[in-house]
Design a protein around this motif. Sequence first.
Motif: not given
Lengths: 161, 424, 583
Positions: A39-41, A44, A59-65, A67-68, A70
Motif C-alpha cells: 500500500i503506497s503512500e 493510502a 497508515y496505522d492499519v497497514v503497519t500494524y498487520f 499481511a499488509l 507499507a
Amino acid sequence: MSKELELLTDQVCAGYGYDPVNLLPILQEIQQRSEGNYISEEAARIIARKLNITESRVYDVVTYFSALSAVPRGDVIVQICNSTTCSICDNRELVTWFEDELGVKVGETTPDNKFTLIYTHCIGACDIAPAVRINHDVYGGLTREKVRELVASYRAKEAVK
Amino acid sequence: MKQVHEVHFITELFGKYDGSSLQSYLEAGGFKPLQQLLAGGSEKILKEIDESGLQGRGGAAYPTGRKLRQFLSEKAPRKFVVCNADEGEPGTFKDRELLRRNIYQVIEGMIITAVCTQAGEGIIYVREEYTNIHDHIEQAIESCYQHNYLGKNILGSGFSFELRLFSGAGSYVCGEGFAMCESMEGKSGRPRTKPPYVKQAGFLNLPTLVINTETLSAIVSIIRHGAHEFRKYGTAESPGTKLISVSGKVERPGVYEIPFGLTINEIVNGLAGGMKNGKKGNFVQIGGASGGILPARLWDTKYTYEDFSRAGMSVGSGAIVVADTETKLLDYLKVVQDFFNHESCGKCTPCREGNRQLRIIFDKIAAGTATAEDFYRMEIVLDVMGSTSLCGSGKTEVVPFNTAIKYFPEEFAVFAEFEKRAVI
Amino acid sequence: MKTVMLTIEKKVTLTIDGKKVTVPEGTTVLEAAKTAGIHIPTLCYLEDINKVGACRICTVEVNNRLQAACILPAEEGMVVKTNTSRVRQLRKHILALILANHDSNCPTCIRNNNCELQTLANELNLREEIFEREYARHVDDMSPSVVRDDSKCINCGRCVSICNEVQTVGVLGFVHRSDRTKVAPVYDKSLAELSCINCGQCIVNCPVGALREKDNTDLVWEALADKSKYVIVQTAPAVRAALGEEFGLPIGTGVTGKMVAALRRLGFDKVFDTNFAADVTIMEEGTELLGRIQSGGVLPLITSCSPGWIKFCEHKYPELIPNLSSCKSPQNMMGALLKSHYAKMNGLDPKDIFVVSVMPCTAKKFEVQREELEVDGIRDVDVSITTRELAQMIKEARIDFLRLEDEHFDEYYGESTGAAVIFGATGGVMEAAIRTVADILTGQEIEEVNYEFVRGMEGVKEARIKINEDITLNVAVVHGGANITALLDKVKNGETDYHFIEVMACPGGCVNGGGQPIVPDKIKMEINVPVERAKALYRADSAVKRRKSHQNPMVKKLYEDFLGEPNSELAHKLLHTTYVNRQ
C-alpha cells in the motif's frame, strides 16, 4: 499511474460500499492488485479520501498487520516459520536452502522484484514442521531438492504473468 | 504404559463424509441437532449445554452454557455471533482441521448458537494464515444459503441468520475479543478497555459473542449425543473431550481428540508415537506460546484444567509442543519471547516496554553477556507484565517464563555464572 | 438545542483507602478518589479526551485485584486501595519501564520542571534506573511550527487523540506494534509535508518533551542585537491572559502592564498591541460582511484570523475558500501597516523594520512564512514567537517579571478597544463584529455590548440576532477541529443559512492556543484553563471605556490619514490576502 490507482481504489472501495468498517479487506485487495504488492503512500491517501477517514488510520492499519505492507515487496512472498515448533524442528536448514535458491538473505527481495524472503510467526502447520508459506500455500517436509523445484515452479508461474 | 486411543466425539464425522459437500454432511446425520433445536426450542438445548459442563475451548475455559445465557439476556436490534477461528497460538492447528474436515458442523454450531441467543448475524473470523482454506469455507456458507440453512426464515422456522467469513490480516492479538472487533471494524487490533465487555458492546458497539471453533463444534456433538455421552469422558472438573495439537519432536505429530485426564506421557509416548528418533524428552509447552513449560519429569501430569492449574499453567489452545534434549530451554524461551515481541500490540506499557526489556535480556543471554542484574530485571518485568497488562495476552505471556524458572531453576543459574565470569 | 434529561442520578458508595465515598454511577475510580482528596497518578490520561488505560501508572488494588483506575467505573461496595506497598512498587516499576524508553536528559529538555513524567518520577520516589535504556533518536524539525522528538515520546497517545479525535486533523497516529510501536506522522513523513495545521494542540497536551514549538528566540535575540534594525514587537490579546502562569501567577491573571515592561527591558524599539490590528480587522471584515450581504456575495462569510483554521480549510474544505474572509489576520495586518504607514510616518525604510509577534499560537509561525503574506516583496511579520518563548526570553534575560511595574503600550499602534482584547476567546471576534456591525446597520450607538450567547466553551454556538425590523443576522461560532468538521459539513451541504461564522482552530480559541503555557493534566482536572484565561480578557474588556472597534480613535485616524476607508484599494493591497487549495 495515479489515475490507475484512483480507478482501482474506487472500484475496490465501491465493492465494499465505501464503508470504512471494511478497511482490512479493502487494503488486502488493493495491495494484491497493486504493483509492488504493498500500500503506497499515494494509495493510502486516496483510500482515506474515498472512505472519509484519516490517513493516519490507514497508515496505522497497514503497519500494524503482518499481511499488509507499507513498503514494496516481491510478487511472491516466501515466509519461513520461525515459531516454537518450527525452531525445535530446526528450520535453519530450510532458511539456507531458500536463501541459496533465491540468492537473497531473509528480509530481502530479489533484484527482479519477484520474491521476498521473510520470517513469519506460526502459520498453523506445525504438524509438517519446519513449514514455509509461499503466498497462500503452505509446504512442509521439504528437502534441498524440493525447495529447488518449488522455487522453479513459482519462477515459471511468474514468468507466465 | 496402558494402550491409549484417541476418541471421536467432536471429530466423529472426520473422514465420514466429503468435508466440502452439504449433501454428504446431511447424509452423515448433519443438521439433525439443528432440527432438534427448531422442534424442541432453545431452552432444552441450553440445558443440555449446561449439563454437559462444556467450557470455552478458546483458552479462558468459561462455562459455555453460562456464556450463552448471558448473551441471550443482552437485548439489541442487532447481535453478532463470531466464530473465533483466529487460531494464533504457536503449535495450534486443531481449528484448521475442524474447518477443513468438518466445516458444516462449525456452521451448524453457529446457527444453533445464534438461535439460542437470538442473534441475527454471524461472522467466521479466520486468520489470514489460513487463506488457503477461505474458499472452502465460503463455498460451505454458500451451500447453506442455497439450502436455506442460512439466510431468511431458516427452514421455515421464522428465524433468520446471516453468516459471512472475515479474514484477519496477520495479528496474534486479534484472537482477543476486543482486538478482533477492532480489526473487523477496520482498525488496528489493539484491545479496548473494559467495561463494557464484548458481549455488551463488541463489534460496532453491539452485543457480540466471540466463541471458539472447537466450542461450536462441541455444541453440535453434545446435542447430537446428549450431555451424558459427553460427560462419559473426562473428569468431574474437566468433563468431555478436547482437541489437542501435538507437534515438535514426536513421531506422529497431529490433531488428536482426547478425553480429559490422559497424562502427557500417554499423549507423547502413546498417541503421538513417542519421541522422534527415540531421543530423550526435555519439556513440553502446553497451550501455545503463552502456555506453561512442563519438564519431562512431570509428564505424568494429567491433561485436565485442574491439574494444569496446580502446575501453574492452563490448557490454553490445546497445543502441546514437545522438545527433546537437543533443544536448550533458554534458546526456546528466546523464540517464545521473539514471538511476543513480534505480536504484542504495543498499546500498554507493561507489555510493550516489558517485551522490549525481555528482548534486550534474551539477546544478552544469547551473546553470553547476561548478568545476575539481568535476571533481577527479568523478574521485575514478568511481575509487572503479569499483574498490570491491559489485556489477557500481556498477562499470560509471563507463564512460560515463570514456569520455566520454577521447573528449571538450574538453567537460570547461567546468569550468576556470567556474573562470575565478568568479574574474573 | 439542548435536551435536558430528567432522570434521578444513581449514586454508588465505595471505600477508597478506608474512606467511604459516594459518587454518581459511571464515575471512574480515578475521579472518585479525587473527591476523596487522593490524586492517583496518571500519565496517558487526559480528561474527556484520552481515557485509554494504556500507561497503567494509575494501577490500584480493587477487591485485592490490580486495576487501572482511570478506566474503571466505581461500583457499589468496591474496596479500593491506592497506597499499598504492592501498588507503590508496581507504579515504580511501570515508571522505570517508561523511563528506559525515554531520553531522560532532563536539564536540556524544553519541559524540564514542567514535565509530567519527571514530576511523577520525583513524587513516586523513583531513585534508580532499573532497566537498560533503549529509545529512538529521530527528530522532525522541518515544520516551521511543531518539532517532534521521538527520543522523548512515551507512547501515551494523548497527541494521537488530540490530533484525530479533538482536532480531526489526523496526521499523527500510532504505527507498527509491540516495541516498534511509535507515534508517527503518516508514512513517517515530516509534519511539514502533511496536512498538519500547525495548531500545536499536540504540544500543549504532551506530558513530556516529545513535542515542542520551533524555537525562534535566537532570531529575535539576533535582531535585537542588530543596530541597523528597528525592532517592533506586537502582542496578541491572549498572551497577556496566560504569560503570568510561566512566572507562577494563578491561571487567569492578566499581566498586560508587566508584559509591556518586560518587552521594553528586552530591548524592543517599540511595543505595540496586536489589538490595534484586531480593531482594524473588525473595520475591514465588518465592511466585507455588509458588502457581501448587500451585494449578494458568497455567504456565509467565515473569519480568517486563525491560521490553523485557514490551513484546515485549505486541506479539507477547499470548496469553502470563497467563503473565507479575504482579511489577513490581525498579526499580519499589523505587520503590513507597520511597514507601510508607520514607516512612512516615522521616516523609516520598511526594509529596516523587523516585526516580531508574540502569539498564543504555533500556526502563526507558519502563517508569517506564507508566500501570500507580503507587500511589494516585504514580509509582513519577520518572526513569530509563542507566549512560552517570550517567557523563556524574559527568564534568559534574568528579568524579575513579578517585580516589574506596569507600563503602557507605545502610542498609536498601542491603542485598542475592549472589542479587540476579546479576540483571544472563542466568540470574541463575533462579539466584536456584532458590536460594530449593529451600530452601522442601525446608525445608532447601541448601549448594550455584552453578547453573552457567543461566549463560553460550547463547541458550536448559534444565534439569530435581530438588528432591527428588517435585518436579522444569523451567526455561528465554532472552535476545535471536530466541531468545525461537524458544522462545516452542514454548511458545505447547504443545510445552514448563516451570514457569518467565527472559526478558531483551537478548542476554546486563542487563550487555549498551541503556543500558550503548558498546564499539567493534574491541574486541568481541577481548573478549566481556557475559561479562566478568557475571564481575564472579558475583565479587560469591561474595564475600558471604548468597547467597539470603530470607536478606536487611532483606527479612525489611520483611515482618515492613510487608508481612506475600509476595503479601499490601499486597504486591499495591505490588509487582504488570498488562499491556496491544498487538496
